[in-house]
Design a protein around this motif. Structure first.
Motif, PDB file in Angstrom:
ATOM      1  N   VAL A  50     -15.242   2.129  13.476  1.00 36.87           N
ATOM      2  CA  VAL A  50     -14.218   1.409  13.506  1.00 36.87           C
ATOM      3  C   VAL A  50     -13.219   1.556  12.882  1.00 36.87           C
ATOM      4  N   LYS A  51     -12.299   1.200  13.173  1.00 36.37           N
ATOM      5  CA  LYS A  51     -10.392   1.680  12.683  1.00 36.37           C
ATOM      6  C   LYS A  51     -10.876   0.807  11.475  1.00 36.37           C
ATOM      7  N   ALA A  52     -10.347   2.426   9.973  1.00 32.80           N
ATOM      8  CA  ALA A  52     -10.044   1.917   8.597  1.00 32.80           C
ATOM      9  C   ALA A  52      -8.591   1.404   8.134  1.00 32.80           C
ATOM     10  N   PRO A  53      -7.147   0.911   8.331  1.00 30.37           N
ATOM     11  CA  PRO A  53      -6.017   1.175   7.979  1.00 30.37           C
ATOM     12  C   PRO A  53      -5.817   1.590   6.324  1.00 30.37           C
ATOM     13  N   GLY A  54      -4.656   2.757   6.349  1.00 27.67           N
ATOM     14  CA  GLY A  54      -4.297   3.530   4.822  1.00 27.67           C
ATOM     15  C   GLY A  54      -3.472   2.144   4.896  1.00 27.67           C
ATOM     16  N   VAL A  55      -3.268   2.510   3.234  1.00 32.67           N
ATOM     17  CA  VAL A  55      -1.865   1.778   2.462  1.00 32.67           C
ATOM     18  C   VAL A  55      -1.812   2.531   1.442  1.00 32.67           C
ATOM     19  N   ILE A  56      -0.716   2.380   0.946  1.00 36.53           N
ATOM     20  CA  ILE A  56      -0.001   3.112  -0.408  1.00 36.53           C
ATOM     21  C   ILE A  56       0.110   1.430  -1.195  1.00 36.53           C
ATOM     22  N   VAL A  57      -0.472   1.957  -2.337  1.00 35.37           N
ATOM     23  CA  VAL A  57      -0.351   0.991  -3.489  1.00 35.37           C
ATOM     24  C   VAL A  57       0.597   1.423  -4.711  1.00 35.37           C
ATOM     25  N   VAL A  58       1.363   0.857  -4.807  1.00 38.44           N
ATOM     26  CA  VAL A  58       1.430   0.801  -6.807  1.00 38.44           C
ATOM     27  C   VAL A  58       0.985   0.117  -7.662  1.00 38.44           C
ATOM     28  N   PHE A  90      -3.188   6.242  -2.217  1.00 39.36           N
ATOM     29  CA  PHE A  90      -2.915   5.922  -1.428  1.00 39.36           C
ATOM     30  C   PHE A  90      -4.849   5.844  -1.740  1.00 39.36           C
ATOM     31  N   ASP A  91      -4.386   4.005  -0.365  1.00 44.57           N
ATOM     32  CA  ASP A  91      -6.033   3.894  -0.056  1.00 44.57           C
ATOM     33  C   ASP A  91      -6.192   3.599   1.459  1.00 44.57           C
ATOM     34  N   GLN A  92      -8.091   3.456   1.298  1.00 49.44           N
ATOM     35  CA  GLN A  92      -7.694   2.303   2.579  1.00 49.44           C
ATOM     36  C   GLN A  92      -7.934   0.687   1.808  1.00 49.44           C
ATOM     37  N   VAL A  93      -7.427   0.345   3.301  1.00 49.12           N
ATOM     38  CA  VAL A  93      -7.083  -1.074   3.064  1.00 49.12           C
ATOM     39  C   VAL A  93      -8.760  -1.695   2.776  1.00 49.12           C
TER      40      VAL A  93
END
Length: 321
Positions: free
Chosen positions: A119-127, A201-204
């Motif tokens: 799979v591809k796993a989108p990354g995300v920046i969260v606050v 910084f994490d994976q969705v």
């Protein structure tokens, strides 16, 4: 009777030029997850486990062998000689680790063959919206530029994919943040949720529940287009940061010694499993996108990722003894 025995023996043997491989479906296929249970890596293969076992007509067992950023589990896979052991490769184990660790107990290229990307796993920046009340990327970048080095971001540890994503973000936005490495994703996300560190910084797949609950605010995702599970969150590329729009990924690797016929058999079964509706639904609910690439393509992909991560490590001066 003899004819039936002959046909059965042919059915149980896959032949490729210069090699024969006798298949024993009574013994389980073992998939080593080099990280603890419950994380993104673990979820990916557990989504596949029952369907893959049915397609292969063979038990599939999953074993977690965590430690040293995935190195312990992957070293075990590299040493396996039973032709029944696979490992879940990630951007960390087959991209980041070879780029930042001075000593890795396996060679990510020479010791493995890439069976297939899963799979591809989108990354995300969260606050954490309570400790850093920025609403979008423009506000975040402006705040960081106004407060250079004063905002911290958490990662599961030095040299992890979160660390690399953080350094890529800083370079792309021309901002400065303080890196706070933790010993694992659990402690890192707990401190972000607790307000001790405002950025992560994490994976969705890992952060989706906290984003949906409002405990974390997603600022941007790394994906070619907006995600169905986060339709209101723009992509990095959409915001003008194409260089950091690459997602993460998970795949299966086998020891280099595994016969080509067995590798091909597993790749074909995994590709079929990823197309089944129940698997696609499970993956989609977690923000994961099935691929099922060829062995040649995935092996090449690993080589490309290592080269890319070495560039990031050199830029950020990341080297771990």
């Amino acid at each position: 009777m003899q004819r039936r025995h002959f046909i059965a023996s042919i059915a149980a043997t896959t032949v490729v030029p210069g090699m024969s491989f006798a298949q024993d479906n009574s013994r389980p296929l073992r998939i080593v997850v080099p990280f603890p249970p419950g994380g993104s890596t673990d979820m990916v293969v557990r989504n596949l486990q029952d369907v893959l076992g049915r397609i292969l007509s063979q038990p599939v067992v999953i074993e977690n062998r965590a430690g040293a950023g995935g190195s312990i589990g992957m070293a075990e896979v590299a040493r396996a000689t039973d032709n029944l052991t696979l490992g879940v490769a990630t951007l960390s184990t087959h991209g980041v680790n070879p780029a930042v660790l001075s000593k890795v107990p396996y060679d990510a290229i020479k010791d493995f063959v890439g069976v297939t990307e899963l799979v591809k796993a989108p990354g995300v920046i969260v606050v954490n919206p309570k400790t850093l009340p920025v609403k979008d990327m423009a506000e975040l970048v402006a705040y960081l530029k106004a407060n250079p080095g004063k905002v911290s971001y958490a990662t599961p540890g030095n040299g992890t994919i979160g660390h690399m994503w953080g350094e890529l973000f800083k370079r792309a936005t021309n901002t400065d943040m303080l890196h706070i490495p933790y010993r694992g994703a659990g402690p890192a996300i707990n401190d972000v949720l607790g307000g001790q560190v405002p950025v992560y910084f994490d994976q969705v797949a890992s952060s989706l529940a906290q984003i949906n609950s409002g405990k974390l605010r997603a600022i941007a995702v790394s994906w070619p287009e907006r995600l169905d599970v986060l339709p209101n969150v723009p992509t990095y590329a959409e915001l003008g940061y194409k260089d950091i729009n690459d997602p993460s990924w998970f795949g299966l690797v086998a020891p280099k010694s595994m016969p080509a016929a067995q590798v091909a058999r597993i790749q074909k079964a995994v590709a079929a499993a990823l197309k089944e509706d129940v698997v696609k639904q499970r993956m989609a609910a977690q923000g994961l996108y099935p691929t099922g690439t060829t062995t040649v393509a995935f092996t090449k992909q690993i080589e490309t990722e290592i080269a890319k991560m070495k560039q990031v490590a050199a830029y950020a001066k990341i080297q771990i003894d």
